[in-house]
Design an enzyme around this catalytic site. Structure first.
Site: not given
Ligand code: NAP
Ligand code: GFB
Length: 335
Positions: A157, A186, A229
């Protein structure tokens, strides 16, 4: 320097996801400006891993601006399981031995190239604070993206995301394009992915507490609870995204995060969920599960030079609002 006035047709890819839905809400609640037309799309409108479908979408919409969110996204445990897919997505290999579809790399390359082809004035893509080098000094800042390998748990990723930054610089150098990116920490909020195996920590804990309450069982937090975080509420990120779209003119990316002082431990995050959900059962820690990165403390100093007075939603209030949304929308929530 803000965007010149005049009509803006803003295409938001990933519009049905956590961040996309937050931008939809903020725009619907009045943040949109006269002359701005917002178009939110999902994979139902076009599979962006497919170059032809991406091109057709951009030719149909003719966006002047793009917020590019679409990606294969997941928490720590989904990334560990599918590092390759987060870089290259394996179509189901059938008798025809379909070529590997490279999901995130292909999505990003298709979107940036289609934007270039239709003359989009500005693209704001989305990186993540988890893509920074694992061995680094703290706090992390925007200059450090390529200074070493990312954490092993999500290298697929991370490298796919880092290529966005490389491509942004190349499109600017070769064609003068204003293609830039934000680097959120996050994110959590309504419409998150609450799937316990694949989602991020906060939605996973919210879902687990919901189940523990209904079954009278304990809440199991994965790992030691010691990792740290910074969490940003999706609605705050949405407001910042809209500001970046309109006012931020650098190609260099900008971190969008709460301050270092707002960093919490996973244990403290779990306690906030327990409090918000009114859970009174036992809380245990399953230390056989990975902790992932211990921390990825990022500075929001660059953001503060632009927006010194931006107010983030207090963490506990944002957690409470997310828990309330999940409880009220349990049936249709992604889980
Ligand atoms: P999400 O809830 O999983 O939503 C993903 C979106 O991408 C959905 O609208 C999905 O459409 C679309 N998508 C996935 N595959 C696709 C494809 N092949 N063609 C067209 N659309 C597609 O993700 P999010 O958390 O909102 O993340 C949005 C952005 O923020 C991402 O770039 C992610 O890397 C970034 N980001 C997220 C976090 C976090 O903690 N969530 C942190 C840092 C950065 P469908 O609904 O149709 O599947
Ligand atoms: O949000 P998370 O899954 O991703 O957080 P990261 C993981 C941390 O939360 C680890 C603890 O320390 C886990 O052990 N944790 C405790 C849990 N309980 C839970 C649970 O129920 N679910 C999950 N998921 N974790 C991600 C990246 O890292 O950060 C992605 O891998 C993305 O690529 C995202 O960028 C923003 O913060 O560790």
């Amino acid at each position: 320097m803000g965007e010149p006035q005049g009509h803006m047709k803003i295409l938001v890819t990933g519009g049905s996801g956590l961040v996309g839905r937050a931008i939809q809400k903020v725009v619907a609640d009045g943040a949109g400006l006269p002359g701005e037309e917002w178009v939110f799309v999902s994979s139902k409108d076009a599979d962006l891993t497919d170059a032809a479908q991406t091109k057709a979408l951009f030719q149909k919409i003719q966006p002047t601006h793009v917020i590019h969110l679409a990606a294969m996204v997941g928490g720590l445990f989904r990334n560990i399981k599918y590092n390759l897919d987060f870089w290259a997505y394996h179509g189901s290999l059938i008798a025809l031995a379909l070529p590997l579809q490279r999901k995130n790399v292909h999505i990003n390359d298709n979107v940036l190239h289609s934007a270039f082809e239709v003359g989009t004035r500005k693209v704001v893509s989305c990186l993540s604070t988890c893509i920074f080098p694992d061995k680094t000094t703290y706090p992390i800042d925007e200059t450090m993206i390529h200074n070493g390998p990312p954490h092993s748990s999500n290298f697929g990723y991370s490298y796919a995301k880092r290529m966005i930054d490389v491509q942004n610089r190349a499109y600017f150098q070769q064609h003068g394009c204003t293609f830039t990116a934000v680097i959120p920490t996050n994110v959590f909020g309504p419409y998150d992915n609450f799937n316990i195996e694949d989602g991020h920590v906060l939605p996973g804990l919210i879902h687990k507490v919901h189940l523990a309450k209904s079954s009278g069982s304990a809440l199991t937090v994965w790992g030691t609870g010691k990792p740290r975080r910074q969490f940003i509420y999706s609605l705050d990120l949405a407001r910042l995204f809209i500001w970046v779209l309109r006012e931020y003119s650098e190609v260099e990316p900008i971190i969008l995060s709460v301050g270092e002082e707002d960093e919490v431990s996973i244990k403290e995050a779990a306690e906030a969920v327990v409090e918000a959900m009114g859970f009174h059962g036992e809380v245990t820690f399953d230390t056989t599960k990975s902790d992932g990165q211990f921390k990825k403390t990022a500075s929001n100093g660059k953001l503060r030079t632009y927006l010194p007075n931006f107010q983030f939603t207090p963490f506990k209030q944002a957690v409470k609002e997310t828990c309330t949304w999940f409880t009220n929308n349990y049936e249709q929530a992604r889980k």
